[in-house]
Design a protein around this motif. Structure first.
Motif, PDB file in Angstrom:
ATOM      1  N   GLN A 104       0.841  -1.192   0.000  1.00 46.51           N
ATOM      2  CA  GLN A 104       0.000   0.000   0.000  1.00 46.51           C
ATOM      3  C   GLN A 104       0.882   1.251   0.000  1.00 46.51           C
ATOM      4  OE1 GLN A 104      -3.747   0.478   0.739  1.00 46.51           O
ATOM      5  NE2 GLN A 104      -3.596  -1.358  -0.492  1.00 46.51           N
ATOM      6  N   PRO A 105       0.471   2.304  -0.710  1.00 49.73           N
ATOM      7  CA  PRO A 105       1.195   3.571  -0.592  1.00 49.73           C
ATOM      8  C   PRO A 105       1.278   4.014   0.863  1.00 49.73           C
ATOM      9  CG  PRO A 105      -0.320   3.650  -2.442  1.00 49.73           C
ATOM     10  CD  PRO A 105      -0.597   2.365  -1.711  1.00 49.73           C
ATOM     11  N   THR A 106       2.343   4.710   1.194  1.00 48.38           N
ATOM     12  CA  THR A 106       2.687   5.021   2.580  1.00 48.38           C
ATOM     13  C   THR A 106       1.543   5.661   3.363  1.00 48.38           C
ATOM     14  OG1 THR A 106       4.988   5.331   1.905  1.00 48.38           O
ATOM     15  CG2 THR A 106       4.327   6.276   4.025  1.00 48.38           C
ATOM     16  N   HIS A 107       0.846   6.597   2.759  1.00 47.14           N
ATOM     17  CA  HIS A 107      -0.127   7.399   3.495  1.00 47.14           C
ATOM     18  C   HIS A 107      -1.546   6.830   3.478  1.00 47.14           C
ATOM     19  CE1 HIS A 107       3.155  10.144   2.332  1.00 47.14           C
ATOM     20  NE2 HIS A 107       2.877  10.807   3.431  1.00 47.14           N
ATOM     21  N   HIS A 108      -1.802   5.819   2.685  1.00 46.85           N
ATOM     22  CA  HIS A 108      -3.185   5.425   2.435  1.00 46.85           C
ATOM     23  C   HIS A 108      -3.918   4.911   3.669  1.00 46.85           C
ATOM     24  CE1 HIS A 108      -3.437   5.168  -2.249  1.00 46.85           C
ATOM     25  NE2 HIS A 108      -2.979   6.321  -1.822  1.00 46.85           N
ATOM     26  N   LYS A 109      -3.263   4.138   4.520  1.00 53.22           N
ATOM     27  CA  LYS A 109      -3.970   3.586   5.677  1.00 53.22           C
ATOM     28  C   LYS A 109      -4.390   4.692   6.642  1.00 53.22           C
ATOM     29  CE  LYS A 109      -4.935   0.044   6.443  1.00 53.22           C
ATOM     30  NZ  LYS A 109      -6.174  -0.692   6.040  1.00 53.22           N
ATOM     31  N   ALA A 110      -3.496   5.645   6.888  1.00 47.20           N
ATOM     32  CA  ALA A 110      -3.849   6.753   7.785  1.00 47.20           C
ATOM     33  C   ALA A 110      -4.983   7.576   7.190  1.00 47.20           C
ATOM     34  CB  ALA A 110      -2.625   7.630   8.049  1.00 47.20           C
ATOM     35  N   TRP A 111      -4.933   7.814   5.894  1.00 48.88           N
ATOM     36  CA  TRP A 111      -5.999   8.576   5.243  1.00 48.88           C
ATOM     37  C   TRP A 111      -7.306   7.798   5.242  1.00 48.88           C
ATOM     38  CZ3 TRP A 111      -2.605  10.259   0.474  1.00 48.88           C
ATOM     39  CH2 TRP A 111      -1.720  11.270   0.893  1.00 48.88           C
ATOM     40  N   GLN A 112      -7.219   6.495   5.080  1.00 55.91           N
ATOM     41  CA  GLN A 112      -8.428   5.672   5.139  1.00 55.91           C
ATOM     42  C   GLN A 112      -9.100   5.815   6.501  1.00 55.91           C
ATOM     43  OE1 GLN A 112      -7.830   1.420   5.333  1.00 55.91           O
ATOM     44  NE2 GLN A 112      -9.702   0.990   4.157  1.00 55.91           N
ATOM     45  N   ARG A 113      -8.318   5.739   7.574  1.00 54.14           N
ATOM     46  CA  ARG A 113      -8.890   5.900   8.923  1.00 54.14           C
ATOM     47  C   ARG A 113      -9.496   7.290   9.094  1.00 54.14           C
ATOM     48  NH1 ARG A 113      -4.118   3.018  10.184  1.00 54.14           N
ATOM     49  NH2 ARG A 113      -3.026   4.947  10.736  1.00 54.14           N
ATOM     50  N   HIS A 114      -8.782   8.301   8.601  1.00 53.34           N
ATOM     51  CA  HIS A 114      -9.289   9.672   8.708  1.00 53.34           C
ATOM     52  C   HIS A 114     -10.615   9.819   7.969  1.00 53.34           C
ATOM     53  CE1 HIS A 114      -9.380  14.051   8.734  1.00 53.34           C
ATOM     54  NE2 HIS A 114      -9.509  14.030   7.417  1.00 53.34           N
ATOM     55  N   TRP A 115     -10.691   9.297   6.764  1.00 55.98           N
ATOM     56  CA  TRP A 115     -11.931   9.419   5.994  1.00 55.98           C
ATOM     57  C   TRP A 115     -13.073   8.670   6.671  1.00 55.98           C
ATOM     58  CZ3 TRP A 115     -12.740  10.207   0.187  1.00 55.98           C
ATOM     59  CH2 TRP A 115     -12.000  11.309  -0.249  1.00 55.98           C
ATOM     60  N   HIS A 116     -12.802   7.507   7.244  1.00 59.16           N
ATOM     61  CA  HIS A 116     -13.868   6.783   7.942  1.00 59.16           C
ATOM     62  C   HIS A 116     -14.340   7.579   9.158  1.00 59.16           C
ATOM     63  CE1 HIS A 116     -14.625   2.877   6.000  1.00 59.16           C
ATOM     64  NE2 HIS A 116     -13.409   3.021   5.513  1.00 59.16           N
ATOM     65  N   ASP A 117     -13.428   8.242   9.842  1.00 59.55           N
ATOM     66  CA  ASP A 117     -13.833   9.091  10.967  1.00 59.55           C
ATOM     67  C   ASP A 117     -14.736  10.227  10.482  1.00 59.55           C
ATOM     68  OD1 ASP A 117     -12.392   7.544  12.726  1.00 59.55           O
ATOM     69  OD2 ASP A 117     -10.661   8.901  12.813  1.00 59.55           O
ATOM     70  N   VAL A 118     -14.369  10.828   9.351  1.00 60.33           N
ATOM     71  CA  VAL A 118     -15.189  11.907   8.787  1.00 60.33           C
ATOM     72  C   VAL A 118     -16.555  11.369   8.374  1.00 60.33           C
ATOM     73  CG1 VAL A 118     -15.407  13.523   6.852  1.00 60.33           C
ATOM     74  CG2 VAL A 118     -13.209  13.281   8.030  1.00 60.33           C
ATOM     75  N   PHE A 119     -16.570  10.222   7.724  1.00 59.85           N
ATOM     76  CA  PHE A 119     -17.832   9.632   7.283  1.00 59.85           C
ATOM     77  C   PHE A 119     -18.709   9.277   8.487  1.00 59.85           C
ATOM     78  CE2 PHE A 119     -16.809   7.902   2.773  1.00 59.85           C
ATOM     79  CZ  PHE A 119     -16.188   9.095   2.443  1.00 59.85           C
ATOM     80  N   ASP A 120     -18.091   8.710   9.534  1.00 60.98           N
ATOM     81  CA  ASP A 120     -18.855   8.348  10.729  1.00 60.98           C
ATOM     82  C   ASP A 120     -19.523   9.583  11.336  1.00 60.98           C
ATOM     83  OD1 ASP A 120     -18.125   5.715  10.460  1.00 60.98           O
ATOM     84  OD2 ASP A 120     -16.602   5.755  12.041  1.00 60.98           O
ATOM     85  N   ALA A 121     -18.769  10.678  11.415  1.00 55.56           N
ATOM     86  CA  ALA A 121     -19.305  11.894  12.022  1.00 55.56           C
ATOM     87  C   ALA A 121     -20.393  12.527  11.155  1.00 55.56           C
ATOM     88  CB  ALA A 121     -18.173  12.899  12.258  1.00 55.56           C
ATOM     89  N   ALA A 122     -20.227  12.457   9.847  1.00 58.67           N
ATOM     90  CA  ALA A 122     -21.155  13.144   8.944  1.00 58.67           C
ATOM     91  C   ALA A 122     -22.358  12.296   8.556  1.00 58.67           C
ATOM     92  CB  ALA A 122     -20.413  13.579   7.682  1.00 58.67           C
ATOM     93  N   LEU A 123     -22.150  10.991   8.433  1.00 60.24           N
ATOM     94  CA  LEU A 123     -23.188  10.122   7.871  1.00 60.24           C
ATOM     95  C   LEU A 123     -23.675   9.048   8.834  1.00 60.24           C
ATOM     96  CD1 LEU A 123     -21.517   9.550   4.371  1.00 60.24           C
ATOM     97  CD2 LEU A 123     -23.223  11.280   4.980  1.00 60.24           C
TER      98      LEU A 123
END
Length: 219
Positions: A3-22
Motif C-alpha cells: 500500500q502507498p505510505t499514506h493510504h492507511k492513515a488517510w483511510q482511517r481519517h476518511w472513515h472518521d469523517v464519514f462516521d461523524a457526517a453520515l
C-alpha cells in the motif's frame, strides 16, 4: 503490491469523517484501500464541511477542493463544434512541449455525432488524445508534491471518478498536485470539452471530437 505510505492513515481519517457526517458503519474497513467501497461511493454524500475535513490531510487540499466546488456550483454550458475543435487544438498545443505523445495540434480534427456513428463505435478503436498526459499525472504529482502528492493522487481517483464517472473532471480537480501554482493547466481543455458536451478521440490515424450535448442534456 504494498500500500502507498499514506493510504492507511488517510483511510482511517476518511472513515472518521464519514462516521461523524453520515453515521457509523459497523463493517471493518478492508485492508486494501482500493477495495474500500465506502470511500468510493459515500464521498458524494458528504456536505461541504465534511468534504473540507476529508481533504484537509492532502497536499494542496484547498486548491483541489476549490476546483471541486467550482465544478459542482457552475452549470455546464453547451459549446459548438468550432469551439470544441479550437479547445482541443489549444490543449494539444499546451501538452506537446511536455514531451508527451499527442496528435499534431494543427492537424485535421473531425467532428462526429450520432448521425454518423455511435459513441461506442467511435471509441472502439480510439482513446483520448491526452492519454499519455493522463498516464503521467501520478509521476508529475510525485515530482511536484512528493510522495504525499502521488499518494493523494491515487487515493482520490476512485472517489472523484464516482462523483460523475468522468475522467476529465477528476484529472482537472487533481491538477494542483501535479504542477506549480499558476502553471498552464494541461487538463483544462479536456475538462472544458466534457463540460461543453464533447469527448475527444484519437485512433486509426484520425483525431475527432464527438458531440455528446444531447446525451448530457445540453442540446
Amino acid at each position: 503490491m504494498p500500500q502507498p505510505t499514506h493510504h492507511k492513515a488517510w483511510q482511517r481519517h476518511w472513515h472518521d469523517v464519514f462516521d461523524a457526517a453520515l453515521g457509523p458503519d459497523d463493517k471493518e474497513p478492508p485492508e486494501n484501500v482500493d477495495e474500500d467501497l465506502r470511500l468510493q461511493f459515500e464521498f458524494a454524500s458528504l456536505d461541504a464541511e465534511a468534504r473540507r475535513r476529508a481533504f484537509s490531510v492532502f497536499p494542496r487540499h484547498e486548491e483541489m477542493l476549490a476546483r471541486l466546488q467550482q465544478y459542482q456550483s457552475t452549470p455546464a454550458r453547451a459549446i459548438g463544434p468550432d469551439e470544441a475543435v479550437q479547445l482541443l487544438r489549444d490543449g494539444l498545443a499546451l501538452v506537446e512541449p511536455m514531451g508527451l505523445d499527442v496528435p499534431d495540434a494543427n492537424g485535421p480534427i473531425e467532428v462526429l455525432d450520432t448521425s454518423a456513428t455511435t459513441l461506442l463505435k467511435a471509441f472502439s478503436e480510439a482513446d483520448s488524445p491526452f492519454i499519455e498526459l493522463h498516464d503521467a499525472l501520478g509521476e508529475m504529482a510525485l515530482r511536484e508534491t512528493g510522495e504525499a502528492g502521488q499518494d493523494a493522487y491515487h487515493f482520490l481517483v476512485e472517489p472523484l471518478y464516482r462523483l460523475e464517472t468522468s475522467y476529465p473532471i477528476l484529472h482537472w480537480v487533481l491538477w494542483p498536485l501535479c504542477a506549480p501554482p499558476g502553471a498552464p493547466d494541461a487538463t483544462e481543455a479536456d475538462y472544458r470539452l466534457w463540460r461543453g458536451g464533447w469527448s475527444a478521440g484519437w485512433g486509426r490515424d484520425r483525431v475527432f471530437v464527438f458531440d455528446r450535448r444531447k446525451e448530457f442534456g445540453l442540446a
